[in-house]
Design an enzyme around this catalytic site. Structure first.
Site, mmCIF file in Angstrom:
data_model
loop_
_atom_site.group_PDB
_atom_site.id
_atom_site.type_symbol
_atom_site.label_atom_id
_atom_site.label_comp_id
_atom_site.label_asym_id
_atom_site.label_seq_id
_atom_site.Cartn_x
_atom_site.Cartn_y
_atom_site.Cartn_z
ATOM 1 N N SER A 184 43.794 39.500 39.730
ATOM 2 C CA SER A 184 44.396 39.674 38.402
ATOM 3 C C SER A 184 43.705 38.749 37.407
ATOM 4 O O SER A 184 43.263 37.659 37.761
ATOM 5 C CB SER A 184 45.877 39.299 38.443
ATOM 6 O OG SER A 184 46.036 37.902 38.575
ATOM 7 N N ASP A 185 43.597 39.213 36.164
ATOM 8 C CA ASP A 185 43.241 38.266 35.117
ATOM 9 C C ASP A 185 44.359 37.227 35.098
ATOM 10 O O ASP A 185 45.465 37.468 35.606
ATOM 11 C CB ASP A 185 43.081 38.963 33.763
ATOM 12 C CG ASP A 185 42.216 38.140 32.797
ATOM 13 O OD1 ASP A 185 42.035 36.924 33.025
ATOM 14 O OD2 ASP A 185 41.724 38.721 31.803
ATOM 15 N N TRP A 186 44.079 36.070 34.523
ATOM 16 C CA TRP A 186 45.018 34.940 34.617
ATOM 17 C C TRP A 186 46.355 35.271 33.926
ATOM 18 O O TRP A 186 46.426 35.388 32.708
ATOM 19 C CB TRP A 186 44.365 33.690 34.034
ATOM 20 C CG TRP A 186 43.616 32.858 35.049
ATOM 21 C CD1 TRP A 186 43.754 31.516 35.223
ATOM 22 C CD2 TRP A 186 42.657 33.281 36.031
ATOM 23 N NE1 TRP A 186 42.950 31.088 36.264
ATOM 24 C CE2 TRP A 186 42.278 32.137 36.769
ATOM 25 C CE3 TRP A 186 42.104 34.515 36.385
ATOM 26 C CZ2 TRP A 186 41.356 32.195 37.831
ATOM 27 C CZ3 TRP A 186 41.192 34.571 37.429
ATOM 28 C CH2 TRP A 186 40.827 33.430 38.128
ATOM 29 N N GLY A 187 47.353 35.486 34.736
ATOM 30 C CA GLY A 187 48.670 35.812 34.193
ATOM 31 C C GLY A 187 48.883 37.290 33.918
ATOM 32 O O GLY A 187 49.847 37.667 33.266
#
Ligand SMILES: *[C@@H]1O[C@H](CO)[C@@H](O)[C@H](O)[C@H]1NC(C)=O
Ligand SMILES: *[C@@H]1O[C@H](CO)[C@@H](O)[C@H](O)[C@H]1NC(C)=O
Ligand SMILES: *[C@@H]1O[C@H](CO)[C@@H](O)[C@H](O)[C@H]1NC(C)=O
Ligand SMILES: *[C@@H]1O[C@H](CO)[C@@H](O)[C@H](O)[C@H]1NC(C)=O
Ligand SMILES: *[C@@H]1O[C@H](CO)[C@@H](O)[C@H](O)[C@H]1NC(C)=O
Ligand SMILES: *[C@@H]1O[C@H](CO)[C@@H](O)[C@H](O)[C@H]1NC(C)=O
Ligand SMILES: *[C@@H]1O[C@H](CO)[C@@H](O)[C@H](O)[C@H]1NC(C)=O
Ligand SMILES: *[C@@H]1O[C@H](CO)[C@@H](O)[C@H](O)[C@H]1NC(C)=O
Ligand SMILES: *[C@@H]1O[C@H](CO)[C@@H](O)[C@H](O)[C@H]1NC(C)=O
Ligand SMILES: *[C@@H]1O[C@H](CO)[C@@H](O)[C@H](O)[C@H]1NC(C)=O
Length: 791
Positions: free
Chosen positions: A285-288
């Protein structure tokens, strides 16, 4: 195989029913459920294929993961607060001595640390059009990540592709043409991975604007609504190239796609990426960017960064979900296998440095120096900087400069920034402040004198996670001073005033401006009044005004381009740390310019898709911003061609110090090349998709002669008119050095993929029979050689 979950089946059925709900009934939508069914459910999640070049790594991963408990497998799927300067760290398995992986930013160099280089940015790679150089950049840059113990480099960027001209991250990507972008991304993947570091190709997919990329209070992330054909022929294309090149990881994006978050969109992850493209690696995942627990696991997400409240601090909720029957244990095994296989595939099981070594969390604390700069990278850095400069205007023999007696130098972008701002060398490129959280960056955007520029000095990259940490900056004025010393030239300068005094004896006036962009914000325009006024003020009093623009994206020039005193204009893009050194070699003709535009420069913002603007929350959809890609594949030159809009500078355009002529076009359909596809189910799927897509089915050659008086490189381009599609699409390019008077024959291989279209009905690529116009020449609008290929 992963067993199919009954609850999921029930939900999937509901979704299909919801699809029939007419959009006309929409009225100030407040419930996400309104959108259910817009992205088709695809379950179960396909396990890692483990075929071909991954077979050995797969077998080793299966052997190691089979020794892990369910808890241990779940533990490595989630991020832990890094103990080093790594952007993220996965869980580890101490019992089996499996170290866990360090993931770090980003695609233009290792960020926020010392003893690394500041490489040219993606847009600069695109402007160079040089496959081998892209590979070398990747290889040398990857070596720096490895020396610091970074297992996964968070790049390259192939999305945003560049649909929105003002998008804040277009400069991280390579080109808004999918073919150019994909070809150079594939080289980058092979280069970085050749150094033993996994690439995480991002952002999958449709992350075309920064505005509303993340949920904001009650407002959901923007939804990129992309039809199947457009997705395949445009936005997915470079991802397919990267997967074909062996990418070990793909990062899912912040935005929603058809109103389903990218990191829980089963059609995107299970369907397109893991089935159609036969992807072997792991999805992070992209961060968050994770917004659900079980749903994201079932949809094909493998690793969550920087941590996961949904899967639990140690992935414990995955364990609970397996134990209560709502998640197949095989899915968790597959997550772990994909991650561990990437580690074996890159050879990280043998002699890999300790994760994040020499990268303390806070760069200013005392730490053991780890020198990652390889002396052999010097020429790659300089060539990389040189080749991404694009000369678009050069009249009155303004360039190259010839031992001038007096050069006047103006503009805030000529000089290096005066201090390292808070947060370390990352921030040298622009004024930045770090937010409270280490992952939240706030760009210093000042409305004075203009919010579109970086007023505090030259830029060598854009801002945010794609910025890099230069070892030094060769600013334009630094290199000009060195040259002045050699030539006995006098310099006059003013980097401060917007209406500077001019010594009328100047041989030339060099004006330096920039167009800044950063992650997290879209740009506020494609030109700014402050810089335009500076240029006009200088030109009013200097008959030989040479403009250099460091541009993190498209920059318009209409306010002054026809001014008779403006004799030369350079799009200098984002060259990395050797910026000034490279520019001076070009200005003085030590090297000829050889870059070409990887995008179209319009005469007016209004000429671009949606006038170059991002979509905003509005009307019935103010809680759910919608970005409808209704223009289909018609962005940039495809759109300008279709609407017959004359650009200022067309896609693929760029001048050199010489002239070239094109002749002798040959087009040959290769004997034995099958033109039909099997039904999709019967096709062999390799990394990137149907194997036969990469078969070469035709070859085109042309001869280019250097008819001028300077040795230089030419970028020959091939465009094809696929029946029913845009009048022409780039499907080949070749950059060749050609000495004065010599000629070279360039050869273009056309693969089945290059001539195929995506059939929504067949859910496969199809090759139509018919006549395909073929164009070869120097730019998208300078195509002297025309022929056709009959299929
Ligand atoms: C739509 O609903 C939201 C949330 O209830 C509210 O804030 C907004 O004002 C409404 N907009 C319109 C146009 O009715
Ligand atoms: C998105 O919706 C469009 C229009 O219904 C459809 O063509 C396309 O396949 C969908 N794609 C995904 C990934 O959901
Ligand atoms: C999970 O990973 C963390 C971080 O690497 C590690 O400290 C911990 O021991 C791991 N847990 C298990 C059960 O292996
Ligand atoms: C997951 O686990 C954490 C504890 O690690 C808990 O606080 C959280 O509520 C759980 N989330 C879900 C969606 O089950
Ligand atoms: C199983 O566990 C998961 C994770 O805690 C939870 O989200 C889900 O609701 C549980 N399902 C059942 C049927 O208990
Ligand atoms: C950046 O430029 C602004 C405007 O000229 C100035 O006020 C500020 O002090 C500069 N900051 C640095 C770090 O030089
Ligand atoms: C520059 O040109 C302007 C307009 O032509 C003129 O008013 C001004 O005096 C000139 N400045 C210098 C320093 O020559
Ligand atoms: C060009 O520069 C000269 C000074 O060298 C000036 O006299 C002239 O007015 C300028 N031309 C324009 C169109 O501004
Ligand atoms: C661009 O187009 C807008 C709207 O048509 C117009 O108002 C503006 O003057 C144009 N700008 C230029 C530089 O032509
Ligand atoms: C290319 O160069 C060769 C050798 O110098 C010459 O014989 C030939 O005519 C040239 N071809 C063209 C198209 O200029």
């Amino acid at each position: 195989m992963v067993s199919f979950n009954p609850q999921q089946l029930a939900r999937a059925t509901l979704l299909s029913v919801a699809l029939l709900q007419p959009l006309a009934q929409a009225a100030n939508i407040t419930e996400d459920s309104f959108f259910y069914g817009q992205s088709p459910p695809v379950y179960p999640s396909p396990p890692m294929p483990g075929s071909a070049s991954w077979a050995t790594a797969y077998a080793k991963a299966v052997a190691l993961v089979s020794q892990m408990t369910l808890e241990e497998k779940a533990n490595i799927t989630v991020g832990y607060t890094p103990l080093t300067g790594c952007s993220g760290e996965t869980g580890s398995v101490p019992r089996l001595n499996w170290p866990g992986l360090c993931l770090s930013d980003a695609g233009n160099g290792l960020r926020a640390t010392d003893f690394v280089n500041g490489w040219p940015s993606g847009i600069h790679v695109g402007a160079a059009w040089n496959k081998n150089l892209a590979y070398q950049r990747g290889l040398h840059m990857g070596g720096e990540f490895k020396t610091k113990g970074v297992h996964v480099a968070l790049g390259p960027v192939v999305g945003p592709l560049g649909r929105v001209a003002e998008s804040g991250r277009n400069w991280e990507g390579i080109s808004n043409d999918p073919y150019l972008c994909g070809a150079l991304a594939a080289e980058t993947v092979q280069g970085i991975q050749g150094a033993g570091v996994t690439t995480s190709v991002k952002h999958y997919i449709g992350n075309e604007q920064e505005t509303n990329r993340n949920p904001d209070g009650d407002v959901a992330s923007v939804s990129s609504n992309i039809d199947d054909k457009t997705l395949h022929e445009l936005y997915l294309w470079p991802f397919a190239d990267a997967v074909h090149a062996g990418a070990g990881s793909i990062m899912c994006s912040y935005n929603r796609l058809n109103n389903s978050y990218s990191c829980q969109n089963s059609k995107l992850l299970n369907g397109i990426l893991k089935t159609e493209l036969g992807f072997e690696g792991f999805v992070v995942s992209d961060w968050g960017a994770q917004h659900t627990g079980l749903d994201s696991a079932l949809a094909g997400l493998d690793v969550v960064m920087p941590d996961s409240t949904y899967w639990g601090v140690n992935g414990g909720n995955l364990t609970i979900a397996v134990n209560n029957g709502s998640l197949a244990s095989a899915r968790v095994t597959d997550m772990a296998t994909r991650l561990v296989a990437s580690w074996y595939q890159m050879g990280q099981d043998i002699d890999f440095p300790e994760g994040g070594i020499g990268m303390p969390i806070n760069y200013y604390t005392p730490h053991k120096p780890v020198y990652a700069r390889d002396p052999s990278s010097q020429s790659v850095l300089l060539d990389g900087a040189l080749e991404g400069h694009v000369l678009v205007k050069n009249v009155n023999n303004a360039l190259p400069l010839k031992s001038p007696k007096l050069l006047s130098v103006f503009g805030y972008d000529a000089v290096a920034p005066q201090k390292f701002d808070v947060g370390g060398p990352t921030d040298i490129i622009a004024p930045w402040t770090f937010g409270a959280e280490s992952l939240s960056y706030t760009p210093f955007i000042s409305s004075e004198p203009a919010p579109q520029i970086a007023i505090n000095g030259t830029i060598i990259s854009g801002g945010g996670s794609g910025a890099n940490a230069p070892a030094y900056i060769s600013a334009p004025i630094d290199a000009l001073k060195e040259q002045a010393y050699l030539d006995g030239t006098s310099l006059f300068w003013d980097f401060y005033d917007n209406d500077p005094i001019i010594d009328t004896s100047s041989d030339a006036c060099l004006v330096f401006i920039n167009a800044f962009a950063t992650e997290g914000n879209d740009r506020l325009g494609l030109h700014d009044d402050y810089s335009d006024a500076l240029i006009q003020n200088v030109a009013a009093n200097c008959s030989n005004t040479i403009v250099t623009i460091h541009n993190a994206g498209i920059r318009l020039v209409e306010q002054w381009i026809d001014h008779p005193n403006i004799t030369a204009v350079i799009f200098a893009h984002l060259p990395g740390q050797d910026s000034g050194r490279a520019l001076v070699q070009l200005l003085y003709g030590v090297q000829s310019f050889s870059g070409k535009l990887p995008y179209t420069v319009a005469k007016n913002e209004s000429d671009y898709t949606n006038a170059g603007k991002p979509s905003l929350p509005e009307g019935d959809y103010q809680l759910f911003p919608q970005e409808d890609f209704s223009e289909g594949v018609y962005i940039d030159y495809r759109d300008f061609d279709a609407k017959n809009i004359t650009p200022r500078y067309e896609f693929g355009f760029g001048l050199t110090y010489t002239t070239f002529s094109y002749s002798d076009l040959t087009i040959e359909k290769l004997a034995g090349a099958s033109t039909s596809y099997l039904p999709p189910a019967a096709e062999t799927i390799i990394e990137g998709g149907i194997a036969s897509l990469w078969d070469v089915i035709a070859q085109v050659t042309a001869t280019i002669t250097n008819t001028g008086s300077v040795d230089a490189a030419e970028i020959a381009q091939l465009y094809v008119g696929i029946p029913g599609g845009p009048v022409k699409q780039l499907r080949g390019f070749s950059k060749v050095d050609i000495p004065v008077g010599a000629n070279v024959t360039v050869e273009f291989d056309l693969q089945r993929r290059d001539l195929s279209e995506w059939s929504v009905t067949d859910q496969s690529w199809v090759l139509q029979s018919g006549s395909y116009p073929i164009y070869v020449g120097a730019s998208s609008r300078d195509l002297p050689l025309v022929g056709s290929l009959s299929i």
